[in-house]
Design an enzyme around this catalytic site. Structure first.
Site, short mmCIF file in Angstrom:
data_model
loop_
_atom_site.label_atom_id
_atom_site.label_comp_id
_atom_site.label_asym_id
_atom_site.label_seq_id
_atom_site.Cartn_x
_atom_site.Cartn_y
_atom_site.Cartn_z
N ARG A 77 -18.70 -67.20 29.36
CA ARG A 77 -17.32 -67.24 28.27
C ARG A 77 -17.51 -68.08 27.47
O ARG A 77 -18.21 -68.22 27.43
CB ARG A 77 -16.59 -67.45 30.01
CG ARG A 77 -16.89 -68.61 30.91
CD ARG A 77 -16.96 -70.10 29.82
NE ARG A 77 -16.41 -70.32 29.37
CZ ARG A 77 -16.63 -70.70 27.92
NH1 ARG A 77 -17.47 -72.08 27.98
NH2 ARG A 77 -15.07 -71.64 27.04
N GLY A 78 -16.98 -67.44 27.00
CA GLY A 78 -17.01 -68.21 25.17
C GLY A 78 -17.33 -66.65 24.49
O GLY A 78 -18.13 -66.43 24.49
N ARG A 93 -14.13 -57.75 29.87
CA ARG A 93 -13.61 -58.65 28.89
C ARG A 93 -12.93 -58.35 27.75
O ARG A 93 -12.98 -57.51 26.51
CB ARG A 93 -13.70 -59.94 28.83
CG ARG A 93 -13.83 -60.80 29.85
CD ARG A 93 -14.62 -62.41 29.99
NE ARG A 93 -13.37 -62.99 30.44
CZ ARG A 93 -12.62 -64.80 29.43
NH1 ARG A 93 -14.01 -65.15 28.95
NH2 ARG A 93 -12.14 -64.92 29.95
N GLN A 138 -11.89 -75.46 32.24
CA GLN A 138 -12.99 -75.43 30.96
C GLN A 138 -13.52 -76.60 30.24
O GLN A 138 -14.26 -77.10 29.94
CB GLN A 138 -13.01 -73.69 29.96
CG GLN A 138 -13.37 -72.82 30.55
CD GLN A 138 -12.11 -72.29 30.90
OE1 GLN A 138 -10.84 -72.88 31.15
NE2 GLN A 138 -11.61 -70.94 30.99
N ASP A 145 -10.81 -66.49 20.06
CA ASP A 145 -11.46 -65.11 20.83
C ASP A 145 -11.18 -64.30 19.58
O ASP A 145 -12.00 -63.39 19.96
CB ASP A 145 -10.78 -64.86 22.13
CG ASP A 145 -10.97 -65.93 23.14
OD1 ASP A 145 -10.72 -67.36 22.72
OD2 ASP A 145 -12.35 -66.11 23.38
O1 MRU Z 1 -11.68 -67.66 29.02
P1 MRU Z 1 -12.50 -67.79 28.17
O2 MRU Z 1 -13.91 -69.23 29.01
O3 MRU Z 1 -14.05 -67.57 27.76
O4 MRU Z 1 -11.90 -68.73 26.63
C1 MRU Z 1 -12.72 -68.96 25.38
C2 MRU Z 1 -12.32 -69.32 24.88
O5 MRU Z 1 -10.69 -70.01 25.26
C3 MRU Z 1 -13.03 -69.88 23.46
O6 MRU Z 1 -11.81 -71.35 23.16
C4 MRU Z 1 -13.41 -69.23 22.42
O7 MRU Z 1 -13.68 -68.42 23.15
C5 MRU Z 1 -13.97 -69.55 21.32
S1 MRU Z 1 -15.54 -70.03 21.94
C6 MRU Z 1 -16.71 -70.25 20.41
#
Ligand code: MRU
Length: 355
Positions: free
Chosen positions: A51-52, A94, A201, A242
Protein backbone atom coordinates in the site's frame (compact mmCIF):
# COMPACT_ATOMS: atom_id res chain seq x y z
CA UNK A 1 15.85 -2.34 9.57
CA UNK A 2 15.85 1.16 8.17
CA UNK A 3 15.46 3.16 5.02
CA UNK A 4 19.07 2.43 4.25
CA UNK A 5 18.64 -1.32 4.66
CA UNK A 6 18.00 -2.73 1.22
CA UNK A 7 17.33 -6.29 2.40
CA UNK A 8 13.64 -5.66 3.15
CA UNK A 9 11.62 -3.62 0.71
CA UNK A 10 7.90 -3.12 0.21
CA UNK A 11 8.25 -4.30 -3.40
CA UNK A 12 11.15 -6.34 -4.73
CA UNK A 13 11.84 -7.93 -8.10
CA UNK A 14 14.51 -10.56 -7.84
CA UNK A 15 15.58 -13.38 -10.14
CA UNK A 16 12.47 -13.02 -12.27
CA UNK A 17 10.04 -13.06 -9.35
CA UNK A 18 7.94 -10.40 -7.59
CA UNK A 19 8.08 -10.28 -3.80
CA UNK A 20 5.87 -8.11 -1.57
CA UNK A 21 6.33 -7.45 2.13
CA UNK A 22 2.93 -8.25 3.69
CA UNK A 23 2.25 -4.98 5.53
CA UNK A 24 -0.99 -6.26 7.07
CA UNK A 25 1.16 -8.38 9.41
CA UNK A 26 3.49 -5.58 10.56
CA UNK A 27 4.88 -4.90 13.06
CA UNK A 28 4.35 -8.39 14.53
CA UNK A 29 5.69 -10.43 11.66
CA UNK A 30 7.96 -9.78 8.72
CA UNK A 31 6.58 -11.96 5.94
CA UNK A 32 7.69 -11.52 2.35
CA UNK A 33 5.31 -13.18 -0.09
CA UNK A 34 6.19 -14.28 -3.61
CA UNK A 35 3.51 -13.28 -6.11
CA UNK A 36 2.83 -15.96 -8.68
CA UNK A 37 0.09 -14.34 -10.76
CA UNK A 38 -1.49 -11.02 -11.65
CA UNK A 39 -4.57 -12.13 -9.71
CA UNK A 40 -2.49 -12.55 -6.58
CA UNK A 41 -0.70 -9.22 -7.10
CA UNK A 42 -4.03 -7.42 -7.62
CA UNK A 43 -5.44 -9.03 -4.48
CA UNK A 44 -2.33 -8.01 -2.51
CA UNK A 45 -2.88 -4.40 -3.61
CA UNK A 46 -6.60 -4.58 -2.78
CA UNK A 47 -5.96 -6.07 0.67
CA UNK A 48 -3.23 -3.48 1.45
CA UNK A 49 -0.49 -6.08 1.74
CA UNK A 50 1.29 -3.53 -0.40
CA UNK A 51 0.00 0.00 0.00
CA UNK A 52 0.98 3.64 -0.34
CA UNK A 53 0.57 5.34 -3.71
CA UNK A 54 4.11 4.97 -5.16
CA UNK A 55 4.49 1.37 -3.91
CA UNK A 56 1.24 0.23 -5.51
CA UNK A 57 2.36 1.85 -8.75
CA UNK A 58 5.60 -0.13 -8.70
CA UNK A 59 3.79 -3.34 -7.68
CA UNK A 60 1.26 -2.81 -10.48
CA UNK A 61 4.03 -2.38 -13.07
CA UNK A 62 5.71 -5.63 -12.01
CA UNK A 63 2.25 -7.22 -11.76
CA UNK A 64 1.75 -6.52 -15.47
CA UNK A 65 5.06 -8.24 -16.22
CA UNK A 66 3.80 -11.27 -14.26
CA UNK A 67 0.46 -11.19 -16.05
CA UNK A 68 2.11 -11.42 -19.46
CA UNK A 69 4.80 -13.92 -18.59
CA UNK A 70 2.93 -16.90 -20.05
CA UNK A 71 1.45 -14.94 -22.95
CA UNK A 72 4.61 -14.40 -24.99
CA UNK A 73 3.64 -17.27 -27.34
CA UNK A 74 0.62 -15.22 -28.54
CA UNK A 75 0.76 -13.39 -31.83
CA UNK A 76 1.56 -9.73 -31.58
CA UNK A 77 -2.01 -8.45 -31.88
CA UNK A 78 -3.33 -10.75 -29.14
CA UNK A 79 -0.38 -10.01 -26.89
CA UNK A 80 -1.06 -6.26 -27.11
CA UNK A 81 -4.78 -6.84 -26.45
CA UNK A 82 -3.91 -8.96 -23.42
CA UNK A 83 -1.51 -6.24 -22.18
CA UNK A 84 -4.27 -3.64 -22.28
CA UNK A 85 -6.77 -5.93 -20.53
CA UNK A 86 -4.38 -6.94 -17.78
CA UNK A 87 -3.39 -3.31 -17.18
CA UNK A 88 -7.08 -2.36 -16.77
CA UNK A 89 -7.58 -5.33 -14.45
CA UNK A 90 -4.67 -4.32 -12.22
CA UNK A 91 -5.59 -0.62 -12.28
CA UNK A 92 -9.03 -1.40 -10.86
CA UNK A 93 -7.50 -2.78 -7.63
CA UNK A 94 -7.53 0.63 -5.92
CA UNK A 95 -9.07 3.80 -7.34
CA UNK A 96 -7.65 6.77 -5.40
CA UNK A 97 -3.86 6.54 -5.55
CA UNK A 98 -3.13 7.75 -9.08
CA UNK A 99 0.36 6.24 -9.17
CA UNK A 100 -1.15 2.84 -10.00
CA UNK A 101 -2.86 4.27 -13.09
CA UNK A 102 0.22 6.33 -13.92
CA UNK A 103 2.58 3.34 -13.79
CA UNK A 104 0.31 1.01 -15.75
CA UNK A 105 -0.39 3.57 -18.47
CA UNK A 106 3.33 4.22 -18.76
CA UNK A 107 3.89 0.48 -19.14
CA UNK A 108 1.20 0.19 -21.83
CA UNK A 109 2.63 3.17 -23.70
CA UNK A 110 6.04 1.51 -23.66
CA UNK A 111 4.53 -1.72 -25.00
CA UNK A 112 2.62 0.09 -27.74
CA UNK A 113 5.76 1.93 -28.80
CA UNK A 114 7.22 -1.48 -29.73
CA UNK A 115 4.38 -2.45 -32.04
CA UNK A 116 5.86 -4.77 -34.64
CA UNK A 117 8.29 -6.38 -32.21
CA UNK A 118 8.14 -9.98 -31.06
CA UNK A 119 6.01 -10.45 -27.87
CA UNK A 120 9.05 -11.95 -26.15
CA UNK A 121 10.95 -8.72 -26.79
CA UNK A 122 8.00 -6.54 -25.75
CA UNK A 123 7.78 -8.51 -22.52
CA UNK A 124 11.49 -8.02 -21.84
CA UNK A 125 11.10 -4.30 -22.45
CA UNK A 126 8.09 -4.15 -20.11
CA UNK A 127 10.23 -5.63 -17.35
CA UNK A 128 12.91 -3.05 -18.08
CA UNK A 129 10.29 -0.29 -17.85
CA UNK A 130 8.99 -1.60 -14.50
CA UNK A 131 12.55 -1.56 -13.20
CA UNK A 132 12.98 2.01 -14.44
CA UNK A 133 9.79 3.05 -12.59
CA UNK A 134 11.15 1.40 -9.43
CA UNK A 135 14.60 2.99 -9.70
CA UNK A 136 13.16 6.38 -10.61
CA UNK A 137 10.95 6.36 -7.50
CA UNK A 138 14.07 5.93 -5.38
CA UNK A 139 15.60 9.05 -6.95
CA UNK A 140 12.34 10.98 -6.58
CA UNK A 141 12.07 10.17 -2.87
CA UNK A 142 15.66 11.24 -2.29
CA UNK A 143 15.06 14.56 -4.07
CA UNK A 144 11.85 15.15 -2.10
CA UNK A 145 13.93 14.59 1.02
CA UNK A 146 16.51 17.16 -0.07
CA UNK A 147 13.78 19.68 -0.92
CA UNK A 148 11.94 19.24 2.39
CA UNK A 149 14.89 18.88 4.74
CA UNK A 150 15.42 22.64 5.30
CA UNK A 151 11.91 22.83 6.80
CA UNK A 152 13.05 20.69 9.73
CA UNK A 153 14.76 22.77 12.41
CA UNK A 154 16.37 21.58 15.66
CA UNK A 155 13.86 21.00 18.45
CA UNK A 156 10.81 20.84 16.18
CA UNK A 157 7.80 18.58 16.70
CA UNK A 158 6.49 17.18 13.39
CA UNK A 159 3.10 15.54 12.99
CA UNK A 160 2.44 13.02 10.24
CA UNK A 161 -0.64 11.00 9.32
CA UNK A 162 -0.87 7.47 7.88
CA UNK A 163 2.33 6.08 6.40
CA UNK A 164 4.20 7.87 3.65
CA UNK A 165 7.49 6.21 4.52
CA UNK A 166 9.78 3.68 2.85
CA UNK A 167 7.05 1.08 3.26
CA UNK A 168 4.89 3.16 0.90
CA UNK A 169 7.58 3.74 -1.74
CA UNK A 170 10.75 2.20 -3.17
CA UNK A 171 12.89 3.80 -0.44
CA UNK A 172 12.97 6.80 1.94
CA UNK A 173 9.26 7.61 1.56
CA UNK A 174 7.81 10.99 0.68
CA UNK A 175 6.70 12.66 3.94
CA UNK A 176 9.45 10.81 5.81
CA UNK A 177 12.27 11.49 3.34
CA UNK A 178 13.02 14.96 4.79
CA UNK A 179 12.94 13.37 8.26
CA UNK A 180 15.39 10.60 7.34
CA UNK A 181 17.79 13.07 5.74
CA UNK A 182 17.55 15.59 8.60
CA UNK A 183 18.13 12.78 11.10
CA UNK A 184 21.16 11.60 9.14
CA UNK A 185 22.50 15.17 9.35
CA UNK A 186 22.15 15.09 13.14
CA UNK A 187 19.17 17.45 13.41
CA UNK A 188 17.33 16.78 16.66
CA UNK A 189 13.53 16.69 16.19
CA UNK A 190 10.50 14.72 17.36
CA UNK A 191 7.82 13.06 15.24
CA UNK A 192 4.21 12.54 16.32
CA UNK A 193 2.55 9.72 14.38
CA UNK A 194 -1.25 9.68 14.19
CA UNK A 195 -2.36 6.07 14.64
CA UNK A 196 -4.64 6.43 11.57
CA UNK A 197 -7.92 4.61 12.11
CA UNK A 198 -9.31 2.32 10.85
CA UNK A 199 -6.28 0.34 9.61
CA UNK A 200 -3.64 1.88 11.87
CA UNK A 201 -0.95 2.59 9.27
CA UNK A 202 0.50 5.25 11.60
CA UNK A 203 0.76 2.91 14.59
CA UNK A 204 1.73 -0.27 12.78
CA UNK A 205 3.92 1.15 10.02
CA UNK A 206 5.13 4.73 10.57
CA UNK A 207 5.95 4.28 14.25
CA UNK A 208 7.71 1.02 13.38
CA UNK A 209 9.85 2.32 10.55
CA UNK A 210 10.85 5.55 12.34
CA UNK A 211 11.79 3.60 15.46
CA UNK A 212 13.94 1.28 13.32
CA UNK A 213 15.76 4.37 12.04
CA UNK A 214 16.36 5.72 15.55
CA UNK A 215 14.07 8.73 15.07
CA UNK A 216 12.29 10.08 18.16
CA UNK A 217 8.66 9.09 17.49
CA UNK A 218 5.59 9.37 19.70
CA UNK A 219 2.38 7.58 18.80
CA UNK A 220 -0.94 9.36 19.35
CA UNK A 221 -4.55 8.46 18.63
CA UNK A 222 -6.01 10.54 15.80
CA UNK A 223 -8.24 12.43 18.21
CA UNK A 224 -5.22 13.63 20.21
CA UNK A 225 -3.75 15.78 17.44
CA UNK A 226 -5.70 18.87 18.51
CA UNK A 227 -4.44 18.61 22.08
CA UNK A 228 -0.84 18.06 20.93
CA UNK A 229 -1.13 21.21 18.82
CA UNK A 230 -2.84 23.21 21.58
CA UNK A 231 -0.04 22.22 23.97
CA UNK A 232 2.56 23.56 21.53
CA UNK A 233 4.10 20.19 20.71
CA UNK A 234 3.68 20.49 16.95
CA UNK A 235 5.58 23.00 14.78
CA UNK A 236 5.14 21.39 11.38
CA UNK A 237 2.87 18.88 9.63
CA UNK A 238 4.07 16.76 6.68
CA UNK A 239 1.87 14.14 5.04
CA UNK A 240 1.97 12.24 1.78
CA UNK A 241 -0.80 12.19 -0.81
CA UNK A 242 -2.46 9.66 -3.09
CA UNK A 243 -3.48 12.10 -5.79
CA UNK A 244 -2.96 15.83 -6.24
CA UNK A 245 -5.32 17.63 -8.61
CA UNK A 246 -4.21 20.34 -11.05
CA UNK A 247 -5.30 23.03 -8.58
CA UNK A 248 -3.32 21.52 -5.68
CA UNK A 249 -6.23 19.86 -3.85
CA UNK A 250 -4.70 16.74 -2.28
CA UNK A 251 -6.34 13.40 -1.54
CA UNK A 252 -4.68 11.48 1.27
CA UNK A 253 -5.61 8.98 3.98
CA UNK A 254 -8.89 9.69 5.73
CA UNK A 255 -8.27 12.09 8.60
CA UNK A 256 -5.74 14.24 6.77
CA UNK A 257 -8.36 16.94 6.13
CA UNK A 258 -9.04 17.19 9.87
CA UNK A 259 -5.31 17.56 10.56
CA UNK A 260 -5.06 20.33 7.94
CA UNK A 261 -7.99 22.21 9.46
CA UNK A 262 -6.43 21.93 12.92
CA UNK A 263 -3.07 23.10 11.59
CA UNK A 264 -4.71 26.19 10.11
CA UNK A 265 -6.47 26.90 13.44
CA UNK A 266 -3.20 26.65 15.37
CA UNK A 267 -1.13 28.51 12.71
CA UNK A 268 1.05 25.47 12.04
CA UNK A 269 2.45 25.01 8.50
CA UNK A 270 0.92 22.03 6.67
CA UNK A 271 2.96 20.45 3.86
CA UNK A 272 2.19 17.63 1.44
CA UNK A 273 5.14 15.65 0.02
CA UNK A 274 4.74 13.96 -3.40
CA UNK A 275 6.61 12.80 -6.50
CA UNK A 276 5.35 13.94 -9.92
CA UNK A 277 3.71 10.53 -10.40
CA UNK A 278 1.10 11.54 -7.79
CA UNK A 279 -0.04 14.60 -9.77
CA UNK A 280 -3.16 14.04 -11.86
CA UNK A 281 -3.40 16.78 -14.49
CA UNK A 282 -6.74 15.26 -15.62
CA UNK A 283 -8.33 16.09 -12.25
CA UNK A 284 -9.07 19.81 -12.27
CA UNK A 285 -9.85 19.81 -8.54
CA UNK A 286 -10.43 17.45 -5.64
CA UNK A 287 -14.00 16.92 -6.83
CA UNK A 288 -12.61 14.87 -9.71
CA UNK A 289 -10.73 12.47 -7.43
CA UNK A 290 -12.47 9.11 -6.88
CA UNK A 291 -12.55 8.19 -3.20
CA UNK A 292 -12.28 4.51 -2.31
CA UNK A 293 -14.97 3.25 0.06
CA UNK A 294 -13.81 0.13 1.88
CA UNK A 295 -15.52 -2.71 3.74
CA UNK A 296 -17.58 -1.85 6.86
CA UNK A 297 -15.76 -4.53 8.85
CA UNK A 298 -12.69 -2.28 8.96
CA UNK A 299 -14.77 0.09 11.13
CA UNK A 300 -16.99 -2.32 13.07
CA UNK A 301 -14.13 -4.56 14.18
CA UNK A 302 -10.93 -4.14 16.13
CA UNK A 303 -8.76 -6.78 14.55
CA UNK A 304 -10.94 -9.87 14.61
CA UNK A 305 -13.04 -8.60 17.51
CA UNK A 306 -16.36 -6.93 16.69
CA UNK A 307 -16.81 -3.66 18.60
CA UNK A 308 -20.03 -2.33 17.00
CA UNK A 309 -23.59 -3.67 16.95
CA UNK A 310 -24.40 -5.95 13.99
CA UNK A 311 -27.15 -3.71 12.63
CA UNK A 312 -25.30 -0.39 12.63
CA UNK A 313 -24.88 1.53 9.37
CA UNK A 314 -21.24 2.28 8.50
CA UNK A 315 -19.34 4.66 6.25
CA UNK A 316 -15.70 3.90 5.47
CA UNK A 317 -14.18 6.32 2.95
CA UNK A 318 -10.46 5.49 2.86
CA UNK A 319 -9.33 8.98 1.77
CA UNK A 320 -10.32 12.62 2.07
CA UNK A 321 -9.40 15.72 0.10
CA UNK A 322 -7.55 18.65 1.63
CA UNK A 323 -8.38 21.84 -0.29
CA UNK A 324 -5.39 23.71 -1.66
CA UNK A 325 -5.95 26.77 0.54
CA UNK A 326 -5.05 24.71 3.63
CA UNK A 327 -1.74 23.58 2.13
CA UNK A 328 1.30 25.72 2.96
CA UNK A 329 3.46 24.06 0.32
CA UNK A 330 3.82 20.93 -1.81
CA UNK A 331 7.23 19.32 -1.41
CA UNK A 332 8.26 17.73 -4.72
CA UNK A 333 11.45 16.43 -6.30
CA UNK A 334 11.63 19.82 -8.03
CA UNK A 335 11.46 21.86 -4.85
CA UNK A 336 8.65 23.25 -2.71
CA UNK A 337 5.72 24.54 -4.75
CA UNK A 338 3.60 27.38 -3.40
CA UNK A 339 0.10 28.70 -4.02
CA UNK A 340 -1.43 29.39 -6.50
CA UNK A 341 -0.87 25.70 -7.28
CA UNK A 342 -2.62 25.85 -10.63
CA UNK A 343 0.29 27.99 -11.77
CA UNK A 344 3.17 26.44 -9.84
CA UNK A 345 2.16 22.89 -10.81
CA UNK A 346 1.77 23.88 -14.47
CA UNK A 347 5.09 25.71 -14.44
CA UNK A 348 7.06 22.84 -12.90
CA UNK A 349 5.14 20.05 -14.59
CA UNK A 350 4.16 21.05 -18.11
CA UNK A 351 2.16 18.27 -19.81
CA UNK A 352 4.14 15.11 -20.24
CA UNK A 353 7.03 16.22 -18.02
CA UNK A 354 9.01 13.52 -16.29
CA UNK A 355 11.76 13.82 -13.78
O1 MRU B 1 -4.61 3.10 2.20
P1 MRU B 1 -3.14 3.35 2.12
O2 MRU B 1 -2.39 2.81 3.29
O3 MRU B 1 -2.57 2.88 0.80
O4 MRU B 1 -2.99 4.93 2.15
C1 MRU B 1 -1.70 5.48 2.02
C2 MRU B 1 -1.67 6.95 2.14
O5 MRU B 1 -2.68 7.61 2.30
C3 MRU B 1 -0.32 7.62 1.98
O6 MRU B 1 -0.26 8.79 2.75
C4 MRU B 1 -0.11 7.99 0.50
O7 MRU B 1 -0.33 6.88 -0.32
C5 MRU B 1 1.25 8.53 0.24
S1 MRU B 1 2.49 7.26 0.32
C6 MRU B 1 3.98 7.96 -0.07
Amino acid sequence: MSAADASVKAVRWQDGELYLLDQTLLPDKIVVERQTSATQARESIRQLKVRGAPAIGIAGAYGLVLALRDKVHLDQEHFIKEMRQQADYLEAARPTGVNLRWALRRMVQRGLALTGADPQDIHAELLAEAMRIDAEDRRLCRSIGEAGKPLIKPGMGILTHCNAGWLATSEWGTATAPMYLAHRDGVDFRVYADETRPLLQGARLTAWELLQAGIDVTLICDNMAATMMAQGNIDLVITGADRVAANGDAANKIGTLGVAILARHFHIPFYVAIPYSTIDPDAASGEDIPIEERAPQEVTCWGNHRTAPEAVKVRNPAFDVTPNDLITGIITERGILRSPYNESLRLHYPAGATS
